[in-house]
Design an enzyme around this catalytic site. Structure first.
Site, PDB file in Angstrom:
ATOM      1  CD  GLU A  82      -2.982   0.856   2.803  1.00 22.32           C
ATOM      2  OE1 GLU A  82      -3.648   2.195   2.711  1.00 22.32           O
ATOM      3  OE2 GLU A  82      -3.330  -0.093   2.826  1.00 22.32           O
ATOM      4  CE  LYS A 260      -6.726  -1.034   5.846  1.00 27.11           C
ATOM      5  NZ  LYS A 260      -5.648  -0.137   4.520  1.00 27.11           N
ATOM      6  CG  ASP A 276       0.569 -15.677  12.614  1.00 22.62           C
ATOM      7  OD1 ASP A 276      -0.382 -15.126  12.085  1.00 22.62           O
ATOM      8  OD2 ASP A 276       0.203 -16.925  13.249  1.00 22.62           O
ATOM      9  CG  HIS A 374      -3.544   7.069  -0.316  1.00 29.12           C
ATOM     10  ND1 HIS A 374      -2.812   5.741   0.708  1.00 29.12           N
ATOM     11  CD2 HIS A 374      -4.731   6.872  -1.277  1.00 29.12           C
ATOM     12  CE1 HIS A 374      -3.164   4.275   0.087  1.00 29.12           C
ATOM     13  NE2 HIS A 374      -4.367   4.767  -0.480  1.00 29.12           N
TER      14      HIS A 374
END
Length: 422
Positions: A82, A260, A276, A374
């Site tokens: 991203e 998030k 993990d 972004h």
């Protein structure tokens, strides 16, 4: 100790950035070739790691700069697809750097294993009998991993919980295991399975599930940082960030996206080090809901100087031994770049990145909006999608940014115009 505060790091060429990391962290030629892809990741190794291997899927690996953690400068490897994630973490870390950077603390390296016991006629009596036989149960657990015990870890205690379900009262034993520098799933699961026959004998019940829990609430990591109001855009931006945090802490719809953003940073470092990602994410999100309502993992306040004070607390079950951390050559190189010597140290770095990522996201939301920065970074991807040649990408992005039009159709037009001229 080499400084991670390098002005204009993002403006350097790929080769210049790589050279800085190689020089500062003493990477060997082999480690460098693995990182850059000049030496292929062995298919035989991939085949030994997962099932039905037919190939590999590469994800870009970058380094976040400007991080000072517990007084030490750190380059932080981050694996993500991203745009803006690494840049955002680096920018926020810069805002905290001159005010001391980040400071961390940990509750230790304790994991829980759960043993579910069904068909018990006297659950309260069975609970008492488990506690009466605690030392024998723990001794049997520790027989399974003498190396861990020799290092000071192993099964340390147990808890017994009575869980009322729609059909019965089940007894659930929690093994409390210090896994030290390992994430610990294999050790904990092995112990839980090994003592199940003894548990059945003591309780008179039937053991079904015997597995680690990813809600590692005895393996918490905390990070704190002070971010310069001037670097963030002034006192009004700081006030807006605090207000945005309060919104997330009160509303689960906002909290989901808020957290998030935190995990954008955390998962990138977890992945880069071969840990993990699903275990860490599950632990984080379940911890965010520990009050009975899903809330923010971070807190944000304004101090008397008007600067932004942030803190984060969450479970962080990561290791520096075992699993892919010792199998995957890129993961090993990533740990070397950070120069970490313990799982707790790695957890502190990861939490600091999560806090920085959240600061950057809230700063963007509270000022120009999340899409401005972004999409500027995403414009490079759009230019590639539009068929831009490598030598034209920066010119195409620059023109799109100057026009404040970062839509794909406009970038496609710009690409066609520039490449027709060239």
């Amino acid at each position: 100790m080499s400084s991670s505060r390098i002005r204009g790091f993002y403006q350097l060429t790929l080769e210049e950035r790589l050279e800085i990391v190689i020089h500062n962290k003493g990477l060997t030629d082999e480690e460098t070739n693995i990182l850059t892809g000049n030496k292929a990741f062995p298919m035989a190794l991939a085949d030994s790691m997962v099932e039905n291997v037919i190939g590999q899927f590469s994800i870009p690996l970058g380094v976040a700069a400007n991080f000072k953690i517990n007084g030490n400068d750190v380059f932080v490897p981050m694996a993500t697809e991203e745009p803006s994630v690494i840049a955002a973490a680096s920018n926020a870390a810069r805002a905290a750097y001159d005010l001391g950077g980040f400071f961390t603390s940990s509750t230790g390296t304790i994991m829980r294993g759960q043993i579910q016991v069904l068909d018990i006629l006297d659950p309260h009596g069975a609970k008492a009998r488990i506690y009466e036989n605690k030392e024998e149960i723990l001794a049997n657990c520790n027989l399974q991993d003498p190396t861990l015990v020799k290092l000071g870890g192993g099964a340390k205690d147990l808890e017994v919980h009575l869980i009322n379900t729609v059909r019965e009262t089940m007894l659930v034993i929690h093994l409390i295991v210090d896994t030290k520098d390992a994430m610990g799933a294999n050790a904990v699961n092995t112990m839980a399975e090994a003592v199940s026959p003894l548990i059945e004998k003591i309780t008179g019940g039937r053991v079904v599930l015997k597995i680690i829990t990813n809600l590692a609430d005895k393996r918490l990591i905390r990070a704190r940082g002070v971010f310069s109001a001037e670097s963030l855009g002034g006192p009004e931006v700081v006030k807006n960030i605090v207000s945005a945090y309060e919104f997330a802490d009160a509303d689960p719809y906002r909290a989901a996206t808020h957290n998030k953003g935190i995990m954008n940073g955390i998962t990138s470092v977890v992945l880069a080090t071969g840990n993990d990602t699903r275990a860490v994410e599950a632990g984080a999100h379940s911890y965010a809901a520990k009050s009975g309502r899903y809330r923010s993992l971070t807190t944000w306040e304004m101090n008397e100087e008007g600067n932004l004070v942030g803190s984060i607390e969450l479970p962080m079950a990561v290791g520096i031994i075992g699993g892919a951390t010792k199998t995957h050559p890129v993961a090993k190189a990533a740990l070397k770049i950070m120069n970490v010597t313990s799982a707790v140290e790695l957890a502190g770095i990861i939490a600091s990145v999560g806090l920085a990522e959240n600061a950057a996201s809230l700063r963007a939301l509270s000022a120009e909006g999340i899409q401005t920065g972004h999409m500027r970074l995403h414009a490079k991807n759009l230019a590639v999608m539009a068929g831009a040649r490598k030598e034209n990408i920066d010119l195409i992005v620059q023109k799109a940014v100057s026009e404040k039009d970062l839509r794909y159709d406009r970038i496609l037009q710009i690409t066609e115009e520039i490449q027709k001229e060239g």
